[in-house]
Enzyme design. Structure first.
Site, PDB file in Angstrom:
ATOM      1  N   GLY A  84      -4.809  15.786  -2.999  1.00 31.98           N
ATOM      2  CA  GLY A  84      -5.468  14.384  -3.008  1.00 31.98           C
ATOM      3  C   GLY A  84      -5.595  13.819  -1.620  1.00 31.98           C
ATOM      4  O   GLY A  84      -5.328  12.378  -1.689  1.00 31.98           O
ATOM      5  N   GLY A 130      -7.005   6.931   0.271  1.00 30.85           N
ATOM      6  CA  GLY A 130      -5.583   6.476   0.144  1.00 30.85           C
ATOM      7  C   GLY A 130      -4.890   6.887   1.512  1.00 30.85           C
ATOM      8  O   GLY A 130      -5.472   7.270   2.428  1.00 30.85           O
ATOM      9  N   TYR A 150       7.239   5.834 -12.695  1.00 30.43           N
ATOM     10  CA  TYR A 150       6.719   6.172 -11.190  1.00 30.43           C
ATOM     11  C   TYR A 150       8.072   6.134 -10.264  1.00 30.43           C
ATOM     12  O   TYR A 150       8.365   7.092  -9.702  1.00 30.43           O
ATOM     13  CB  TYR A 150       5.854   4.898 -10.487  1.00 30.43           C
ATOM     14  CG  TYR A 150       5.373   4.888  -9.297  1.00 30.43           C
ATOM     15  CD1 TYR A 150       4.707   6.150  -8.884  1.00 30.43           C
ATOM     16  CD2 TYR A 150       5.804   4.298  -8.344  1.00 30.43           C
ATOM     17  CE1 TYR A 150       4.092   5.956  -7.441  1.00 30.43           C
ATOM     18  CE2 TYR A 150       5.866   4.453  -6.999  1.00 30.43           C
ATOM     19  CZ  TYR A 150       4.784   5.240  -6.364  1.00 30.43           C
ATOM     20  OH  TYR A 150       4.257   5.548  -5.257  1.00 30.43           O
TER      21      TYR A 150
END
Length: 261
Positions: free
Chosen positions: A14, A18, A152
């Protein structure tokens, strides 16, 4: 400072956006060969170009075993994978009583199983070579459980357990497994969240942030979003420090009131 990563292969899952992108960029700046993955080739190519000449994007979806195998194979073609950063994760604000079983499974698949799949493939080789470092990007929410982000928080807590359990498998070797807990960071997704919140509340983004730190994170000592580049520095230090194994490194701006971590 020379972190000893020059010419070595690092995978940052990923890593197109970010915190992952910041980590990938830091490794590249220190001379590593960087591999990032994702599902959108155009975005991956753009992200790899932004990181630098020795960065490579691999189209591989770690929600599947085949995707993990593809990423491991493509990275291994560049050399033994010395560093693995498990960074893939999803988050949203939700009502615990409205979150479906299917959504819970999506959280576990994204936040836990993507890391399990690729680590299972790469860590065995690291142990055979007696060299390697794995990092799991958790979150302050793994300790500071958040009521409107229950799935989360739970999956980020599970990631801490996964990291420490895998570290137990490295006893007596030069392989290390650690976790890293960033606080609220100025990523694209977080910026989008605060923009939406500000619009919903009829405030400016600056006002929404001010109120967030006053009402939601009053214990935060910096009272500001963290620059993603700081996590790049923090993770490379953690992953190259041979004295650190089985630990959790906290970089949350002091939000969690603890003398440990």
């Amino acid at each position: 400072m020379d972190f000893g990563v020059k010419g070595k292969v690092v995978i940052v899952t990923g890593g197109a956006t970010g915190i992952g992108h910041a980590i990938a960029k830091t490794f590249h700046e220190e001379g590593a060969v960087v591999v990032i993955n994702g599902r959108d080739k155009a975005k991956l190519d753009a992200a790899a170009a932004a990181i630098g000449a020795n960065a490579y994007g691999v189209v591989a979806d770690l929600l599947t075993a085949q995707g993990a195998e593809t990423l491991a194979k493509e990275a291994a073609a560049l050399g033994p994978v010395a560093f693995l950063v498990n960074n893939i994760g999803v988050f949203d604000v939700n009502d615990f009583f409205e979150v479906s079983d299917a959504r819970w499974m999506e959280y576990f698949n994204h936040n836990i199983m993507t890391a399990v799949r690729i680590t299972r493939l790469l860590m065995k080789d690291m142990l055979a070579r007696n060299e390697g470092s794995v990092a799991f990007i958790s979150s302050e929410a793994g300790i500071r459980s958040i009521g409107n982000m229950v799935p989360y928080s739970v999956t980020k807590t599970a990631m801490l357990g996964l990291s420490r359990s895998l570290a137990e498998l490295t006893r007596g070797t030069k392989v290390r497994v650690n976790s890293y807990m960033p606080g609220t960071t100025a990523t694209e997704s977080v910026a989008g969240y605060f923009e939406g919140l500000a619009k919903e509340q009829g405030k400016t983004v600056e006002e929404a942030l001010r109120d967030f730190y006053r009402d939601v994170q009053p214990s935060n000592l910096t009272q500001t979003l963290i620059d993603p580049a700081m996590h790049g520095r923090g993770v490379i230090q953690l992953m190259t420090n041979t004295a650190m194994n089985g630990v959790c490194h906290r970089a949350d701006g002091g939000t969690i009131r603890s003398i440990f971590g």
